[in-house]
Scaffold this active site. Structure first.
Site, short mmCIF file in Angstrom:
data_model
loop_
_atom_site.label_atom_id
_atom_site.label_comp_id
_atom_site.label_asym_id
_atom_site.label_seq_id
_atom_site.Cartn_x
_atom_site.Cartn_y
_atom_site.Cartn_z
N ARG A 73 -53.16 19.00 60.40
CA ARG A 73 -52.94 17.16 61.03
C ARG A 73 -51.90 16.78 61.10
O ARG A 73 -51.66 15.69 62.38
CB ARG A 73 -54.54 16.53 60.72
CG ARG A 73 -54.88 15.06 61.89
CD ARG A 73 -56.25 14.72 61.79
NE ARG A 73 -56.65 14.44 60.12
CZ ARG A 73 -56.73 13.44 60.14
NH1 ARG A 73 -56.16 11.87 60.69
NH2 ARG A 73 -57.52 13.52 59.32
N TYR A 127 -54.71 15.75 89.02
CA TYR A 127 -55.81 16.64 88.66
C TYR A 127 -57.62 15.56 88.42
O TYR A 127 -57.19 14.52 88.52
CB TYR A 127 -55.52 16.95 87.43
CG TYR A 127 -57.37 17.71 86.12
CD1 TYR A 127 -57.46 18.68 87.58
CD2 TYR A 127 -56.57 17.63 84.91
CE1 TYR A 127 -58.63 19.56 86.50
CE2 TYR A 127 -57.76 18.41 84.66
CZ TYR A 127 -58.25 19.10 84.87
OH TYR A 127 -59.84 19.68 84.24
N ASP A 192 -46.98 14.67 85.64
CA ASP A 192 -47.02 16.30 85.96
C ASP A 192 -46.75 17.70 85.74
O ASP A 192 -47.03 18.23 87.05
CB ASP A 192 -49.00 15.92 85.92
CG ASP A 192 -50.22 17.14 85.31
OD1 ASP A 192 -49.33 17.99 85.49
OD2 ASP A 192 -51.35 17.50 85.12
N LYS A 217 -52.41 26.43 81.50
CA LYS A 217 -51.66 27.36 82.72
C LYS A 217 -51.02 28.18 82.57
O LYS A 217 -51.29 28.92 81.18
CB LYS A 217 -52.31 26.04 83.57
CG LYS A 217 -52.57 24.90 83.85
CD LYS A 217 -54.48 25.58 83.90
CE LYS A 217 -56.00 24.37 84.45
NZ LYS A 217 -55.84 22.91 82.89
#
Length: 403
Positions: A73, A127, A192, A217
């Site tokens: 982590r 988005y 973005d 993507k």
């Protein structure tokens, strides 16, 4: 032989070369060709005092720990390779990877809010889930929506971030990133860059201080990996690493491995799909069944268009093209934003941002253009509903492949 003969080259490399080699420079010295995949969740250490000191250092600074890993982590060697490579492609000092694009945006907002900077200035469209995260105040943030020209006037003393998406999802509207960055003053501009990728646009070179990707993507590129990443300077990266450690939004190392592999073909995929998209735009612009076509000036593989007929009939009528949410895969996808990706945005806000009920968004893949056009035109013909003599709006089509 002069010692300089052995010095590593500092000549800037082309993006296609960086995409193949970034994050892999040490492999030959390790006797490897493919990057290793480290799936460990924890790492042994017999020096508890030394390990404690390293953890304290990370908690205080957010810098990557020196020496062997401590806990997954906190850091992972495979994920770090992807982060280093993406930073190289975006032209930033660092990058921090997360479990998804939304986890990445959440970390940015939390990092700014932790400094008392809870106000965000944002430009629609974004988005749909990004819009919802900001507008619903789920993280205690407050958002002011504005157009690009109103950014400077919307900034307040507690503004921690200005956010734009260019080209925007799903209308493909573009903003002048350099001009918006100038309007931001000392407030960081987040862009973005999911649709454009660093192949078509590098926002950091235009004044943006934070570059966000849904790595699910184009960076992954094959529809089989989920992730997010923020490219930024090292100072902000340290804040993001601490947020990631505390909240647990880590990228799985196998996802990091797949994303690093995806970067190696990113320029080839984006340029090939962009050339096909540009040709489809040319044909759609002259089709009487199409009311309007949207395509960005920088090019790219994303198209959106408004139909005269029922858009749901088009979705139901495709056979080769996949009717599915998401984008950036090797196969072509089509979806109806008002029903899926932007359904969560209030109807009035959605329409005001240009997301009409007849808008379809298509992510062009690597299939042959004639096969795609045949499938699309047959789906449009099934129940077109459009006036036979209608004239579609013409669009400017950039050179295939973009910059």
């Amino acid at each position: 032989m002069d010692a300089m003969d052995h010095a590593p080259s500092v000549t800037p490399k082309a993006l296609a070369t960086e995409a193949v080699h970034a994050g892999r420079e040490d492999l030959a010295a390790l006797g490897l060709h493919a990057p290793p995949l480290d799936l460990s969740t924890t790492y042994p250490s017999s020096d508890a005092r030394g390990e404690a000191a390293r953890i304290d250092e990370f908690a205080a600074t957010g810098a990557r720990p020196d020496g062997p890993p401590v806990y997954a982590r906190l850091d992972n060697p495979t994920t770090a390779r992807f982060e280093d490579a993406l930073a190289r492609l975006e032209g930033t000092e660092a990058a921090v990877a997360f479990a998804s694009g939304m986890a990445a945006l959440t970390a940015v907002l939390l990092a700014r809010a932790s400094q008392g900077l809870r106000h965000v200035v944002a430009v629609r469209p974004l988005y749909g889930c990004s819009d919802h995260l900001l507008d619903a105040g789920l993280l205690g943030t407050e958002v002011t929506w504005t157009d690009p020209a109103g950014v400077a006037d919307a900034i307040r003393p507690d503004t921690g971030l200005v956010m734009v998406e260019s080209p925007a999802n799903p209308t493909l509207a573009e903003v002048d990133i350099r001009a918006v960055a100038h309007s931001c003053g000392s407030v960081p501009l987040l862009v973005d860059n999911t649709f454009a990728t660093p192949v078509l646009q590098r926002p950091a070179g235009l004044g943006a201080r934070i570059v966000l990707h849904s790595a699910t993507k184009y960076l992954g590129g094959h529809g089989d990996v989920m992730g997010g990443v923020v490219a930024c300077d090292e100072e902000f990266a340290r804040e993001l690493r601490r947020v990631r450690f505390a909240t647990g939004g880590v990228l799985h190392p196998f996802a990091g491995y797949l994303l690093l592999r995806g970067l190696s073909t990113l320029p080839v995929r984006v340029r090939a799909a962009s050339a096909t998209a540009a040709e489809l735009v040319r044909r759609l612009a002259g089709d009487p069944r199409i009311a309007r076509v949207h395509y960005p000036a920088i090019g790219g593989a994303m198209i959106s268009f408004e139909v005269y007929g029922d858009p749901h009939e088009v979705i139901a009528g495709v056979r080769l093209i996949t009717p599915a949410v998401s984008l950036g895969s090797v196969d072509t996808l089509i979806q109806h934003p008002a029903s899926i990706s932007h359904r969560i945005v209030h109807e009035g806000d959605r329409r005001a941002a240009g997301v009409s009920d007849r808008l379809l968004r298509m992510s062009v893949g690597l299939e042959d253009v004639e096969d795609l056009w045949r499938d699309l035109t047959e789906a449009l013909s099934a129940r077109s509903g459009g006036p036979a003599a209608a004239t579609a709006r013409s669009v400017a089509v950039p050179a295939p492949g973009g910059p």
